[in-house]
Structure formats: structure tokens, C-alpha cells
Design a protein around this motif. Structure first.
Motif, PDB file in Angstrom:
ATOM      1  N   ASP A  70     -18.970  38.429  18.682  1.00  0.00           N
ATOM      2  CA  ASP A  70     -17.578  38.778  18.377  1.00  0.00           C
ATOM      3  C   ASP A  70     -16.724  37.849  19.246  1.00  0.00           C
ATOM      4  O   ASP A  70     -16.494  38.114  20.414  1.00  0.00           O
ATOM      5  CB  ASP A  70     -17.370  40.264  18.739  1.00  0.00           C
ATOM      6  N   GLU A 101     -14.913  36.003  24.503  1.00  0.00           N
ATOM      7  CA  GLU A 101     -15.981  36.787  23.880  1.00  0.00           C
ATOM      8  C   GLU A 101     -15.781  38.292  24.045  1.00  0.00           C
ATOM      9  O   GLU A 101     -15.438  38.754  25.136  1.00  0.00           O
ATOM     10  CB  GLU A 101     -17.307  36.390  24.522  1.00  0.00           C
ATOM     11  N   GLY A 102     -15.965  39.031  22.963  1.00  0.00           N
ATOM     12  CA  GLY A 102     -15.991  40.497  23.007  1.00  0.00           C
ATOM     13  C   GLY A 102     -14.632  41.116  23.246  1.00  0.00           C
ATOM     14  O   GLY A 102     -13.613  40.440  23.356  1.00  0.00           O
ATOM     15  N   ARG A 103     -14.650  42.468  23.320  1.00  0.00           N
ATOM     16  CA  ARG A 103     -13.372  43.177  23.491  1.00  0.00           C
ATOM     17  C   ARG A 103     -12.757  42.887  24.854  1.00  0.00           C
ATOM     18  O   ARG A 103     -11.547  42.935  25.029  1.00  0.00           O
ATOM     19  CB  ARG A 103     -13.573  44.665  23.281  1.00  0.00           C
TER      20      ARG A 103
END
Ligand code: GLC
Length: 413
Positions: A215, A275-277
Motif C-alpha cells: 500500500d 508506505e502504509g497508513r
């Protein structure tokens, strides 16, 4: 480089684009496109086609227009344009179960620039008009479906969506030890992800995000998106759609601002993926870190630092620039795919960026070295940054971008 060498390369590129040409008849309609390679990559690919038309526009603009018509024929009702259209039945049976003859993931949104590129050489307004709705639908899908946190940056859920499949940028996400990288091994998690999209998420973006361990708000995707949203605004203006011009201008500004506030690292003077939340910075230095030049959104002091990195012989300015990762990075490999080899499309993007910042001298030098590399080794998929030796596919479509480099050699913007 003398004129006759330049002509030889140009003619070779035209021959290549003829060789890879496909005309497919489906349900009583003909689709015209260029496959990336006639052995390894059948079918039509999103960003490859955009690069092909930047070359085709100089000698066969009618085919270039048909190539983009064929591409947008694969657009989904929700607006997405898949990375592959006109999939061969084999791939529909083993990889992409979308119920269509397209994949369900996307690729770099550089279509607006490709459409504009054709308009530049043909002045064909009707074509601009024809492509306008598909372009708006694609960009609207990206801005809603692919910006779940609403920060102006779009997300990707599979490395293939960036077109840079096995970049060392992704190593920490997939737990790859750079010293032990094996291409076949890395294909396993990538195929697993596609299976999750096929069987669990049904290609619905919010579910793809939930199931994917990948993500990423990628720096390259956002630079393409930003510049192409600005181009879309320009197209809207040209067609007299004032309201839409403003809408896309504002959107491009939002993305530019988000890139500059969230993705820049002052310590290293470059931009990185998040990257990522938690938006962790993925700090592998690649030429994609320099793409704010191509998007024209780096302030002069930052641009200066980016250009310094590009021209540094210990980082990117090798005998045949530009390797796809800093040559000092532990993952660097001069013969391995996106892990250090040179690709003609990356160089073309760098040339556009240098021109945007008034560095015509360097842009010209890079274009000439790229043309010389292709003259030496042919239209390969990728090349060794020290020797210029070719690797991978033998008749690779977007290496024909040398035509555009030759045609625009003395351009300064
Ligand atoms: C590879 C490349 C990708 C390209 C495709 C077709 O997967 O990594 O960028 O679009 O081949 O050429």
C-alpha cells in the motif's frame, strides 16, 4: 554522434515499431496497437503504449491515434484503465480473472501527455475531443478510488502498478535481502497479491487496499499523476471547458503541494515513496526520486540538489546513464531488471525534467548518450550502465523513444 548514425537509429526504431505492430479483430471491430515485445510481452500495455505513441507521432500519427483508441477500449465502467488490455486467453486463464480481456490493476497515468503529444504534431482537435472523456474518467477514478486518505496523493496496491516491478524500493515491504535477490522468488508474492485481488477483493479499490500488503503512495506515480492532471487541465482549456480546466488545475496543485510537503527528505535532498497508513518513507535512492523535475514542481533550490545527484558519477551519471538505483546502493546490479540497469523510458523522463529546469546542455548530453547506447546494442529492454550492453527482451517497443529524443534534441522546454 554523426548524422548517419542518428539516421540509422531512427530507421531501426521505425522498423521495430512496424515489427511489433498488431491488428486484432474482435466482435467485428479492429484494434491497432504495438506490443512491447513480440515474444515476451504480447497484448497491449498502458504506459508502454503511451511511450510508443511519443515515437509514432513523428512518422505515423494515424497509427498513434489508433493505438490510444485501442487502449481506452479497455477502460472499465468505473473509469480505471488497466495495465494490460487485449489479454491473451492464456493470461485470462492463469493470472487475471477479471471477467474481461483486461487485467484489473492499473499503471502510470501518462495518457494525457501522450494525447497532448499527438496533438502537438497533428493539431487534430477532434482527436483531443475524443480522448477527453476517457481521460477525465480515468483521472476522476484515480482521485477518488486511489486516494483513500484524501491527501492528494494516489496509492498503488501492487508493484506492477508503478511499472517498476522489482525496484529495490520495495525490498523492505517484501522482506527481500538485497544481497540475495532472485527474480523468480520475488515473483511469488507478486502473483499471490494478484490472486488475492482475483478471489478476495474482486478488484474493488478499498478491498484491494485492505488485503494488499503493498500500500504505497509512490513518488513516481504521483509525479506522473500531477503532471498529467495539469496536462488534462490544459486540454480542457484548449477545448473551451473553463470549469473543468480549473478543477484539474486545482487538483494538480493539491498533489504538487502534498508531494513537496510529505515526500521530500531534506537530509538527503531527494523525494521518496510513502508506505502504509503510517506513511513510512522508503528511502532507496532511485532516479524516480528525481521525478519532481519532470513534473516541474520542485522549487529551484530543491531542483538544484536533484540535478546535482543526477550528474554525480558516483550516483547516477555512469558511462551510460541513468541506472535505476544509486550505484552505491547494496541492491545495485548492472544486469538485473529495475535494480540498476538503464531503461530508455527512464532516460526520456529525465530529459523532460532537465529541459523543464533550463538544463538543455545536460538534457542533450543524456539524449545523445542514450541514442549511442541503442546504436551500440540495439532495441533491448534494458542496458548495463557501465558498458551499454543490452539485456532482456530483444525488440523492445519503448526503446523507440529515441525517435522523440532525436526529433526534440535541440528543444529547450
Ligand atoms: C514489465 C515492466 C513494465 C512494462 C511491462 C511491459 O513488466 O516492468 O514496466 O510495462 O513489462 O513492457
Amino acid at each position: 554522434m554523426d548524422k548517419s548514425a542518428m539516421n540509422r537509429v531512427r530507421q531501426g526504431a521505425e522498423r521495430l515499431l512496424h515489427r511489433n505492430r498488431r491488428i486484432l479483430r474482435k466482435n467485428g471491430k479492429d484494434y491497432h496497437f504495438t506490443c512491447p515485445d513480440d515474444i515476451m510481452y504480447q497484448g497491449q500495455w498502458l504506459w508502454d503504449s503511451c511511450f510508443h505513441v511519443m515515437a509514432l507521432r513523428w512518422f505515423d500519427p494515424d497509427f498513434a491515434k489508433n493505438e490510444l483508441r485501442s487502449l481506452v477500449s479497455g477502460q472499465w465502467p468505473d473509469g480505471r484503465i488497466p495495465n494490460m488490455v487485449h489479454l491473451r486467453p492464456f493470461y485470462r486463464r492463469i493470472e487475471h480473472f477479471t471477467g474481461r480481456d483486461t487485467s484489473g490493476i492499473t499503471q502510470p497515468p501518462i495518457l494525457a501527455d501522450a494525447v497532448w503529444g499527438i496533438y502537438e504534431t497533428t493539431g487534430d482537435r477532434a482527436f483531443l475531443e475524443e480522448m477527453f472523456q476517457p481521460l477525465c474518467r480515468f483521472h476522476d477514478w484515480l482521485s477518488v478510488d486511489r486516494d483513500p486518505d484524501g491527501d492528494g496523493l494516489i496509492s498503488v496496491y501492487h508493484p506492477w502498478e508503478t511499472g517498476i516491478d522489482n525496484s529495490p524500493r520495495w525490498d523492505t515491504i517484501f522482506g527481500v535481502d538485497p544481497a540475495k535477490f532472485k527474480r523468480w522468488k520475488f515473483n511469488i508474492p507478486k502473483t499471490k497479491l494478484i490472486m488475492l485481488f482475483n478471489f478476495v477483493s474482486g478488484y474493488r479499490s478499498e478491498r484491494m487496499r485492505r488485503v494488499s500488503l503493498f500500500d504505497v503512495e509512490a513518488i513516481d506515480m504521483n509525479c506522473y499523476y500531477c503532471r498529467n492532471t495539469a496536462t488534462l487541465a490544459r486540454i480542457a482549456g484548449e477545448l473551451g471547458h473553463g470549469g473543468l480546466r480549473e478543477k484539474y488545475e486545482l487538483r494538480a496543485e493539491d498533489t504538487a503541494q502534498a508531494i513537496n510537503t510529505k515526500m521530500y527528505d531534506p537530509a538527503t535532498g531527494a523525494y521518496y515513496c510513502l508506505e502504509g497508513r503510517g506513511e513510512r518513507m522508503l528511502k532507496a535512492l532511485t532516479p524516480f526520486s528525481l521525478l519532481p523535475l519532470y513534473a516541474g514542481i520542485a522549487a529551484p533550490d530543491r531542483a538544484e540538489r536533484l540535478i546535482e545527484r543526477l550528474s554525480d558519477p558516483d550516483t547516477f551519471w555512469t558511462e551510460y546513464p541513468v541506472p535505476t538505483v544509486d550505484i552505491k546502493h547494496p541492491a545495485f546490479d548492472p544486469a538485473q531488471y529495475w535494480r540498476g540497469t538503464v531503461w530508455v523510458n527512464t532516460n526520456w523522463l529525465m530529459v523532460q525534467g532537465l529541459r523543464r529546469y533550463g538544463r538543455q546542455d545536460m538534457a542533450r548530453e543524456l539524449a545523445l548518450r542514450t541514442i549511442a547506447m541503442v546504436d551500440r546494442s540495439g532495441f533491448r529492454e534494458y542496458y548495463d550502465p557501465f558498458t551499454g550492453q543490452g539485456h532482456g527482451a530483444g525488440h523492445f517497443g519503448w526503446s523507440s523513444l529515441v525517435i522523440d529524443l532525436i526529433e526534440t534534441l535541440d528543444r529547450d522546454s
